[in-house]
Design an enzyme around this catalytic site. Structure first.
Site, mmCIF file in Angstrom:
data_model
loop_
_atom_site.group_PDB
_atom_site.id
_atom_site.type_symbol
_atom_site.label_atom_id
_atom_site.label_comp_id
_atom_site.label_asym_id
_atom_site.label_seq_id
_atom_site.Cartn_x
_atom_site.Cartn_y
_atom_site.Cartn_z
ATOM 1 N N SER A 165 -7.860 58.632 15.096
ATOM 2 C CA SER A 165 -9.249 58.404 14.714
ATOM 3 C C SER A 165 -10.061 59.661 14.975
ATOM 4 O O SER A 165 -9.734 60.463 15.862
ATOM 5 C CB SER A 165 -9.834 57.243 15.532
ATOM 6 O OG SER A 165 -11.241 57.183 15.409
ATOM 7 N N TYR A 191 -11.392 54.908 24.631
ATOM 8 C CA TYR A 191 -10.833 54.839 23.286
ATOM 9 C C TYR A 191 -10.482 56.236 22.784
ATOM 10 O O TYR A 191 -9.408 56.444 22.189
ATOM 11 C CB TYR A 191 -11.830 54.178 22.341
ATOM 12 C CG TYR A 191 -11.323 53.998 20.932
ATOM 13 C CD1 TYR A 191 -10.306 53.094 20.653
ATOM 14 C CD2 TYR A 191 -11.855 54.740 19.874
ATOM 15 C CE1 TYR A 191 -9.829 52.926 19.361
ATOM 16 C CE2 TYR A 191 -11.389 54.574 18.578
ATOM 17 C CZ TYR A 191 -10.374 53.674 18.324
ATOM 18 O OH TYR A 191 -9.908 53.513 17.034
#
Length: 323
Positions: A165, A191
């Site tokens: 990501s 994350y």
């Protein structure tokens, strides 16, 4: 760290996964897609199955996976994908999945991802996002290595696609405190380091498994509204909305988001080369580690391709998991 020129394809961010797979016959290919009960995983599995691949949906919610498999078979008129239970946050569950796998494996797509809004830990005390997004997938690939090697012997190469990501730009892996035992917890940082780890895994797996003709690449699907965002904090949502308003990125459809995964999975340009980070269906350019995330929706930070960090992450992961 990146060889130049960067690897390109005839596809870009506007293309869909169906565009990438058009005209490609995947009969005889065996593929596993994790997290294939929603979002990108469903679309990835659908396109692979439609092209003739034998697909296994590796999912935590088996009932949801069964509904997806039924839908793929009905919609595409192809062989119904298999469905198998996989809880990436539970090492025993990962081991059980790998033990139950029989025969060669040609393609492993580590698509599943988890976002938390606060600090959560596994039974082992590991920070949940890192445990799920990296450690679980690391263990899965490690335990399926021999199956991938057999797949490579059959088809000339086997591929691993790690779904990362743009969020990786927020943080490297903090090897001094991966599991937030001392530093204050920030779910965005948790994350981010898990997504950096996805890229570093691809770097080291390609290096270690080169003799077995296994290549691994990381992909950024882009900004997509999926179930992954259900646990976003208000700050995370505000950050995305502000970046979109500023023109830093434009939301993609799920079909467009899965295109970069499909490029890494089946495009000839990435059949024998790994350790790359793909963005908009091509190898991404590198940006400095101090680059501001709010100004970049493309590219890969240097820390996500650092071979020393990749080596350290591999050793740390093995030790953590007891593999």
């Amino acid at each position: 760290m990146i060889r130049h020129p960067l690897i390109t394809t005839r596809f870009d961010g506007s293309n869909t996964a169906d565009d990438v797979a058009a005209g490609i016959d995947l009969r005889g290919m065996r593929a596993i897609v994790t997290g294939a009960s929603s979002g990108l995983g469903v679309e990835t599995a659908r396109v692979l199955a439609a092209a003739g691949a034998e697909v296994t949906l590796a999912v935590r919610d088996v009932a949801a996976g069964a509904r997806v498999a039924d839908g793929i078979a009905t919609r595409s008129g192809v062989l119904r994908p298999a469905v198998a239970a996989l809880d990436l946050a539970a090492p025993a569950g990962v081991a059980r999945f790998a033990q139950n796998w029989d025969g060669p494996l040609h393609l492993l797509i580590t698509n599943a991802g988890l976002v938390t809004s606060g600090l959560e830990r596994t039974a082992q005390g590991w920070e949940l996002q890192f445990a799920t997004n990296h450690l679980g997938h690391f263990a899965l690939a490690h335990l399926l290595h021999d199956a991938l090697a057999r797949g490579a012997a059959e088809r000339g190469t086997a591929r691993i696609v790690a779904v990362s990501s743009t969020a990786h730009m927020r943080a490297p892996v903090d090897f001094d405190d991966i599991h937030f035992e001392r530093r204050p917890y920030d779910p965005q940082i948790g994350y981010a380091q898990s997504k950096t780890a996805n890229s570093l895994f691809a770097v080291e797996a390609t290096k270690r498994w080169a003799a077995d003709r296994i290549v691994a690449n990381a992909v950024n699907p882009g900004g997509i509204r999926t179930g992954l965002q259900r646990n976003f904090t208000a700050r995370q949502r505000d950050s995305l909305d502000a970046a979109e308003a500023a023109g830093v990125f434009t939301y993609k459809t799920v079909e467009q988001g899965a295109a970069t995964t499909m490029v890494a999975a089946i495009a000839p340009e990435f059949a024998t080369t790994g350790g790359h980070y793909l963005d908009d269906c091509r190898e991404a350019y590198t940006v400095p580690n101090d680059a501001d995330l709010t100004a970049h929706s493309h590219g890969v930070k240097q820390w996500a391709l650092d071979p020393d960090a990749a080596h350290e992450l591999w050793s740390t992961s093995l030790a953590t998991l007891g593999l």
